[in-house]
Motif scaffolding. Sequence first.
Motif, short mmCIF file in Angstrom:
data_model
loop_
_atom_site.label_atom_id
_atom_site.label_comp_id
_atom_site.label_asym_id
_atom_site.label_seq_id
_atom_site.Cartn_x
_atom_site.Cartn_y
_atom_site.Cartn_z
N GLU A 1 0.74 -1.08 0.28
CA GLU A 1 0.09 -0.13 0.04
C GLU A 1 0.99 1.38 0.09
OE1 GLU A 1 -0.02 -2.21 2.35
OE2 GLU A 1 -0.47 -1.34 4.61
N GLY A 2 2.13 1.32 0.14
CA GLY A 2 2.84 2.48 0.11
C GLY A 2 3.60 2.41 -1.24
N THR B 1 4.10 -6.36 -4.28
CA THR B 1 3.27 -5.32 -5.08
C THR B 1 1.87 -6.00 -5.16
OG1 THR B 1 3.53 -6.86 -7.19
CG2 THR B 1 5.41 -5.39 -6.59
N TRP B 2 1.16 -4.87 -5.73
CA TRP B 2 -0.51 -5.35 -6.09
C TRP B 2 -0.59 -6.71 -6.87
CZ3 TRP B 2 -2.78 -3.45 -2.37
CH2 TRP B 2 -2.53 -2.05 -1.87
N VAL C 1 -5.33 2.46 -4.81
CA VAL C 1 -5.69 1.07 -4.95
C VAL C 1 -6.38 0.49 -3.41
CG1 VAL C 1 -4.99 -1.37 -5.14
CG2 VAL C 1 -4.43 0.42 -6.91
N TYR C 2 -5.13 0.85 -2.55
CA TYR C 2 -5.51 0.67 -1.07
C TYR C 2 -7.00 0.89 -0.75
CZ TYR C 2 -5.00 -0.50 3.84
OH TYR C 2 -5.17 -0.90 5.09
N LYS D 1 -9.97 -1.54 0.57
CA LYS D 1 -10.61 -1.69 1.87
C LYS D 1 -12.30 -1.21 1.76
CE LYS D 1 -9.02 0.34 5.28
NZ LYS D 1 -8.52 1.14 6.50
N SER D 2 -12.69 -0.79 0.65
CA SER D 2 -14.17 -0.63 0.43
C SER D 2 -14.82 -2.07 0.05
CB SER D 2 -14.45 0.46 -0.48
OG SER D 2 -14.23 0.20 -2.03
#
Length: 126
Positions: free
Chosen positions: A10-11, A50-51, A82-83, A87-88
């Motif tokens: 996420e960073g 990574t994602w 993306v993060y 989260k949603s």
Amino acid sequence: MQFQAGTSPEGSEAINRKIAKDRANKALSLLRGRLPADVPRIPMEPKVSTWADLLADVESQGIQENTDMVRTAIETHKQNEVYGVLKSLPIYESVIEPIMTKQRMMRCKYYVFKEHVMEPEEARQA
């Protein structure tokens, strides 16, 4: 002793690399007083996830709907968005968060060899 720290995606890569190195240094400082001084310390490159790594882990669970949701979030949003999108999602707590927690884990391997013949009671306790 080998040690490797990890981060979830996420960073930014630069920030995550620093976080991973800080985690490895903290672990080393905690272990330093518990191990003999002659135990070699071999740092490994940090594991910066990574994602794509997250998507691969979701995909390996074999639920196409989950894979599609995560892939869409990754492919249709900027890296830094993306993060928040993940989260949603309704699968965040049950699927995504456990994977990201695992990505952040520290790995330490060490062996201590000591020449000592154990007494039977020592062997049972060990």
